[in-house]
Design an enzyme around this catalytic site. Sequence first.
Site, short mmCIF file in Angstrom:
data_model
loop_
_atom_site.label_atom_id
_atom_site.label_comp_id
_atom_site.label_asym_id
_atom_site.label_seq_id
_atom_site.Cartn_x
_atom_site.Cartn_y
_atom_site.Cartn_z
N SER B 145 1.03 -1.23 0.04
CA SER B 145 -0.11 0.07 -0.08
C SER B 145 0.94 1.25 0.07
O SER B 145 1.61 1.41 -0.92
CB SER B 145 -1.04 -0.03 1.17
N ASP B 224 -9.99 -5.77 -2.88
CA ASP B 224 -9.53 -4.67 -2.01
C ASP B 224 -10.55 -3.57 -2.31
O ASP B 224 -10.58 -3.03 -3.17
CB ASP B 224 -7.98 -4.53 -2.86
N HIS B 257 -7.31 -5.96 1.31
CA HIS B 257 -6.29 -5.12 1.58
C HIS B 257 -5.49 -5.69 2.87
O HIS B 257 -4.43 -4.97 3.08
CB HIS B 257 -6.64 -3.80 1.80
#
Lengths: 279, 279
Positions: B145, B224, B257
């Site tokens: 991320s 996600d 995620h």
Amino acid sequence: MTLQTTKTHIVHGGTLRYCRHDSAITGTPMTLSVFTPPGEGPFPVLIWLSGLTCTEDNFTSKAGAYRAAVEHGVIIVAPDTSPRGQGVADDDAYDLGQGAGFYVDATQAPWAPHFRMESYVTDELIALVDAGFPTTKTRSVFGHSMGGHGALTLALCHPELFQSVSAFAPIASPTRCAWGEKAFTAYLGDDRAEWVKHDAALLLESGAASGVYDDILVDQGDGDQFLTDQLKPELLKAAADKAGQKLTVRMQPGYDHSYFFMASFIDDHVAFHAARLKG
Amino acid sequence: MTLQTTKTHIVHGGTLRYCRHDSAITGTPMTLSVFTPPGEGPFPVLIWLSGLTCTEDNFTSKAGAYRAAVEHGVIIVAPDTSPRGQGVADDDAYDLGQGAGFYVDATQAPWAPHFRMESYVTDELIALVDAGFPTTKTRSVFGHSMGGHGALTLALCHPELFQSVSAFAPIASPTRCAWGEKAFTAYLGDDRAEWVKHDAALLLESGAASGVYDDILVDQGDGDQFLTDQLKPELLKAAADKAGQKLTVRMQPGYDHSYFFMASFIDDHVAFHAARLKG
């Protein structure tokens, strides 16, 4: 009495669910995680019992068990370690009350109405999982520390429910260590005769579940800070030897009491149970 | 400027250290974890950069990377995501300030004195690890991320430092998403020309590190929640194609995620880097 899924993750191709339900046994909401491998099943079930202070999340996020669960095609269930909430008795110490259910049914105030983790696991949890997921209705049990004590004592007292049992750093004889003496006094009262059936070493010594389990696997780090005062695997081994129960204690050099220890050997434990669940 | 070990665990036969040091670059204490496989080395180094809100502990306890690190004989280093502490600027939001360093050197008040995560990683962290552990002085970088953005941009801007780069769900083009626009405005100011060298897609498009990396591996869950608005791997892929840079984006069905996603594919990433660190 049905499970509600509160969160779902895909892990290693399988499905991990965080769940909650209103427990008829504890009279409180209870939480757990359930991992199902890919495919339609049915799958055998491996129940993980966690240690002091843990919720269902510690094992779920840190043990790294799901790769092996997919490899062997087993469901893994991890319940919380006690009832919780505002109306539930608690204690400021980490080793009593919420997060410290010790897998017994409390008989003493103020714990008795809610702290019934033995019945919760052996009656309600098993039935809920068998009703809600594609299981073979066969299962094994393993756990860590307080949960290793839980796995061993539940497997020895309820051998009809489990195919196999293993433990990481279990509290081998709670009647002979401070954690156990404190918890059993609070939950079960002063009569030590009541404690005996919740002490894995004493149960083994008395021949409980004799002839049921071909082997019991115990991993123990020799760098574990609780080894000498609280865990005492030598009492377990001596009791098993006396009773003629095969029990393999692997002393793992340098390992401590953390999930890093469990993550290092979790594959062996999943394989140990899978062989017995499918054999 | 030396590392102090605050905690040590044995994991998969290797040694995991939680460390702290007084950083000359950030002017604050900084924390990190360092895993060394068994043996004397020297070992190549894999630097992990974490995402928003993370400390060094999230990856360390949840990614399950150390089995593969032992298999391939690599050191894994995971720093904290920002300076922290009472004298360090912060923001109530999770995506700015402490826990949200974005791997840039801030030029704007109140962030400028401490928030210098690009220099911290590329100068101080690498030197500290090479001085304190038996490394080959070669290394690769990966992250998740915000840390995927960090891995890609640092590898593209400092190709002399790294053998390879990969990412999980990276912020592909921070100049074109809310997380990046907010952070870059705060840390770098309103002049978007300053932002370009911290945007992986724009860097690729401009030919940064051209010919250096034989492939760049990106895993992205298609479940996600941040995929469409914040992550935008399609911008990265289009930029790489335009620049003639091989970049493999694997869309992983159903994955989200979380660290459950990373744990599912971490072995592939460690193997990807190990092959390039030893090749």
